[in-house]
Design a protein around this motif. Structure first.
Motif, PDB file in Angstrom:
ATOM      1  N   PRO A 147       0.767  -1.188  -0.084  1.00  0.00           N
ATOM      2  CA  PRO A 147      -0.079  -0.142  -0.062  1.00  0.00           C
ATOM      3  C   PRO A 147       1.009   1.364   0.034  1.00  0.00           C
ATOM      4  O   PRO A 147       1.802   1.379   0.543  1.00  0.00           O
ATOM      5  N   VAL A 148       0.362   2.384  -0.777  1.00  0.00           N
ATOM      6  CA  VAL A 148       1.150   3.535  -0.576  1.00  0.00           C
ATOM      7  C   VAL A 148       0.104   4.729  -0.578  1.00  0.00           C
ATOM      8  O   VAL A 148      -1.050   4.394  -0.933  1.00  0.00           O
ATOM      9  N   SER A 149       0.377   5.585   0.467  1.00  0.00           N
ATOM     10  CA  SER A 149      -0.575   6.621   0.694  1.00  0.00           C
ATOM     11  C   SER A 149       0.166   7.967   0.571  1.00  0.00           C
ATOM     12  O   SER A 149       1.361   8.168   1.029  1.00  0.00           O
ATOM     13  N   ILE A 150      -0.260   8.870  -0.234  1.00  0.00           N
ATOM     14  CA  ILE A 150       0.277  10.077  -0.538  1.00  0.00           C
ATOM     15  C   ILE A 150      -0.419  11.272  -0.263  1.00  0.00           C
ATOM     16  O   ILE A 150      -1.552  11.528  -0.722  1.00  0.00           O
ATOM     17  N   PRO A 151      -0.122  11.863   0.877  1.00  0.00           N
ATOM     18  CA  PRO A 151      -0.924  13.200   1.499  1.00  0.00           C
ATOM     19  C   PRO A 151      -0.989  14.383   0.393  1.00  0.00           C
ATOM     20  O   PRO A 151       0.086  14.720   0.096  1.00  0.00           O
ATOM     21  N   LEU A 152      -1.948  14.850  -0.061  1.00  0.00           N
ATOM     22  CA  LEU A 152      -1.996  16.031  -0.888  1.00  0.00           C
ATOM     23  C   LEU A 152      -2.203  17.338  -0.258  1.00  0.00           C
ATOM     24  O   LEU A 152      -3.036  17.312   0.636  1.00  0.00           O
ATOM     25  N   PRO A 153      -1.742  18.421  -1.019  1.00  0.00           N
ATOM     26  CA  PRO A 153      -2.158  19.399  -0.383  1.00  0.00           C
ATOM     27  C   PRO A 153      -3.603  19.911  -0.102  1.00  0.00           C
ATOM     28  O   PRO A 153      -4.381  19.259  -0.948  1.00  0.00           O
ATOM     29  N   ASP A 154      -3.966  21.040   0.363  1.00  0.00           N
ATOM     30  CA  ASP A 154      -5.239  21.320   0.644  1.00  0.00           C
ATOM     31  C   ASP A 154      -5.736  22.238  -0.606  1.00  0.00           C
ATOM     32  O   ASP A 154      -4.673  22.545  -1.380  1.00  0.00           O
ATOM     33  N   CYS A 155      -6.979  22.131  -1.066  1.00  0.00           N
ATOM     34  CA  CYS A 155      -7.387  22.893  -2.232  1.00  0.00           C
ATOM     35  C   CYS A 155      -7.638  24.500  -1.851  1.00  0.00           C
ATOM     36  O   CYS A 155      -8.175  24.418  -0.743  1.00  0.00           O
ATOM     37  N   PRO A 156      -7.470  25.255  -2.775  1.00  0.00           N
ATOM     38  CA  PRO A 156      -7.113  25.012  -4.005  1.00  0.00           C
ATOM     39  C   PRO A 156      -5.517  25.413  -4.247  1.00  0.00           C
ATOM     40  O   PRO A 156      -5.193  25.964  -3.091  1.00  0.00           O
ATOM     41  N   LEU A 157      -4.856  25.197  -5.113  1.00  0.00           N
ATOM     42  CA  LEU A 157      -3.383  25.578  -5.350  1.00  0.00           C
ATOM     43  C   LEU A 157      -3.546  26.635  -6.380  1.00  0.00           C
ATOM     44  O   LEU A 157      -3.803  26.340  -7.477  1.00  0.00           O
ATOM     45  N   PRO A 158      -3.350  27.913  -6.064  1.00  0.00           N
ATOM     46  CA  PRO A 158      -3.631  28.912  -6.856  1.00  0.00           C
ATOM     47  C   PRO A 158      -2.691  29.044  -8.375  1.00  0.00           C
ATOM     48  O   PRO A 158      -1.537  28.394  -8.068  1.00  0.00           O
ATOM     49  N   VAL A 159      -2.846  29.828  -9.157  1.00  0.00           N
ATOM     50  CA  VAL A 159      -2.220  30.088 -10.106  1.00  0.00           C
ATOM     51  C   VAL A 159      -0.788  30.744  -9.532  1.00  0.00           C
ATOM     52  O   VAL A 159      -0.899  31.592  -8.553  1.00  0.00           O
ATOM     53  N   GLY A 160       0.353  30.393  -9.916  1.00  0.00           N
ATOM     54  CA  GLY A 160       1.611  31.307  -9.569  1.00  0.00           C
ATOM     55  C   GLY A 160       2.769  30.315  -9.670  1.00  0.00           C
ATOM     56  O   GLY A 160       2.765  29.080 -10.129  1.00  0.00           O
ATOM     57  N   SER A 161       3.862  30.553  -9.002  1.00  0.00           N
ATOM     58  CA  SER A 161       5.062  29.880  -8.963  1.00  0.00           C
ATOM     59  C   SER A 161       5.339  28.918  -7.979  1.00  0.00           C
ATOM     60  O   SER A 161       4.803  29.441  -6.737  1.00  0.00           O
ATOM     61  N   LEU A 162       5.959  28.033  -7.888  1.00  0.00           N
ATOM     62  CA  LEU A 162       6.275  27.058  -7.130  1.00  0.00           C
ATOM     63  C   LEU A 162       7.726  26.553  -6.990  1.00  0.00           C
ATOM     64  O   LEU A 162       8.382  26.573  -8.032  1.00  0.00           O
ATOM     65  N   GLU A 163       8.021  26.089  -5.889  1.00  0.00           N
ATOM     66  CA  GLU A 163       9.385  25.616  -5.753  1.00  0.00           C
ATOM     67  C   GLU A 163       9.675  24.824  -4.695  1.00  0.00           C
ATOM     68  O   GLU A 163       9.298  25.282  -3.570  1.00  0.00           O
ATOM     69  N   LYS A 164      10.290  23.790  -4.826  1.00  0.00           N
ATOM     70  CA  LYS A 164      10.378  22.730  -3.866  1.00  0.00           C
ATOM     71  C   LYS A 164      11.537  21.708  -3.840  1.00  0.00           C
ATOM     72  O   LYS A 164      11.721  21.014  -4.905  1.00  0.00           O
ATOM     73  N   ALA A 165      12.436  21.614  -2.911  1.00  0.00           N
ATOM     74  CA  ALA A 165      13.596  20.800  -2.925  1.00  0.00           C
ATOM     75  C   ALA A 165      13.110  19.515  -2.202  1.00  0.00           C
ATOM     76  O   ALA A 165      12.188  19.281  -1.361  1.00  0.00           O
ATOM     77  N   PHE A 166      13.834  18.246  -2.672  1.00  0.00           N
ATOM     78  CA  PHE A 166      13.292  16.911  -1.900  1.00  0.00           C
ATOM     79  C   PHE A 166      14.471  16.168  -1.804  1.00  0.00           C
ATOM     80  O   PHE A 166      15.469  16.448  -2.618  1.00  0.00           O
ATOM     81  N   ASN A 167      14.464  15.076  -0.876  1.00  0.00           N
ATOM     82  CA  ASN A 167      15.429  14.308  -0.787  1.00  0.00           C
ATOM     83  C   ASN A 167      14.758  12.935  -0.308  1.00  0.00           C
ATOM     84  O   ASN A 167      14.243  12.843   0.896  1.00  0.00           O
ATOM     85  N   GLU A 168      14.599  11.968  -1.219  1.00  0.00           N
ATOM     86  CA  GLU A 168      13.917  10.754  -0.742  1.00  0.00           C
ATOM     87  C   GLU A 168      14.869   9.427  -0.713  1.00  0.00           C
ATOM     88  O   GLU A 168      15.441   9.380  -1.889  1.00  0.00           O
ATOM     89  N   ALA A 169      15.054   8.582   0.223  1.00  0.00           N
ATOM     90  CA  ALA A 169      15.692   7.677   0.373  1.00  0.00           C
ATOM     91  C   ALA A 169      15.311   6.529  -0.496  1.00  0.00           C
ATOM     92  O   ALA A 169      14.059   5.871  -0.192  1.00  0.00           O
ATOM     93  N   LEU A 170      15.903   5.813  -1.096  1.00  0.00           N
ATOM     94  CA  LEU A 170      15.451   4.493  -1.753  1.00  0.00           C
ATOM     95  C   LEU A 170      15.861   3.552  -0.713  1.00  0.00           C
ATOM     96  O   LEU A 170      16.705   3.495   0.109  1.00  0.00           O
ATOM     97  N   PRO A 171      15.187   2.203  -0.670  1.00  0.00           N
ATOM     98  CA  PRO A 171      15.260   1.071   0.125  1.00  0.00           C
ATOM     99  C   PRO A 171      16.797   0.788  -0.175  1.00  0.00           C
ATOM    100  O   PRO A 171      17.275   0.988  -1.248  1.00  0.00           O
TER     101      PRO A 171
END
Length: 188
Positions: free
Chosen positions: A128-152
């Motif tokens: 099973p995989v659960s992906i929490p998503l952000p609240d609505c709405p996500l308005p028009v505009g710019s976005l930026e996000k860094a991430f770091n995900e560990a593989l098994p």
């Protein structure tokens, strides 16, 4: 209007790709390539991927970022997602994934693109995989996000090469593409 997007939304694609790793095999590598099939009006996307420490994991770069990437088990996949939403992502927007695993097994699911938790089960291993998503709405505009995900540290299965190909995307409530990608993943 500018904003920093909810931490889960820009990496929802990476979480889906990490979930693909769970359908895989022994400790060799994960190869990933993508093609941007559609992007909404006034939308942009640049996804940069590497590992920590940097290894030059991706062989090519195009207008949408890193491509043709190879990652080994136990590595941290790092990067950034920078873009512009030209159409708001609001209630009624949909996240859709339609993949073929080893050209035979369908892994398809659809869920709200915001305001919910997207849940699916990885075929073959029933993970099973659960992906929490952000609240609505996500308005028009710019976005930026860094991430770091560990593989098994190692593959959950042994000895078999597994592939997954297909599409994933987000559509607005009228069904128009906000972003649609074609992906090709091979895990061994």
């Amino acid at each position: 209007k500018s904003f920093i997007l909810h931490p889960q939304f820009p990496i929802m694609y990476s979480k889906i790709l990490v979930a693909l790793a769970f359908i895989s095999s022994a400790a060799a590598n994960i190869q990933f390539s993508r093609e941007v099939l559609a992007i909404g009006p006034d939308g942009t996307v640049d996804i940069e991927l590497d590992t920590s420490p940097p290894t030059g994991a991706c062989a090519t770069e195009d207008a949408y970022g890193s491509n043709d990437c190879t990652f080994d088990w136990g590595q941290n996949v790092t990067g950034s997602f920078v873009g512009t939403i030209g159409d708001p992502i609001e209630s009624g927007s949909t996240l859709s994934v339609n993949l073929k695993v080893d050209k035979v097994i369908t892994w398809a699911f659809s869920c709200a693109a915001c305001g919910a938790v997207c849940e699916t089960t990885v075929p073959v291993v029933n993970q099973p995989v659960s992906i929490p998503l952000p609240d609505c709405p996500l308005p028009v505009g710019s976005l930026e996000k860094a991430f770091n995900e560990a593989l098994p540290a190692s593959s959950p299965l042994g000895g078999v090469k597994v592939t997954a190909t297909g599409t994933l995307g987000v559509t607005n409530p009228s069904g128009a593409d906000v972003l649609k990608l074609s992906i090709d993943v091979s895990v061994q």
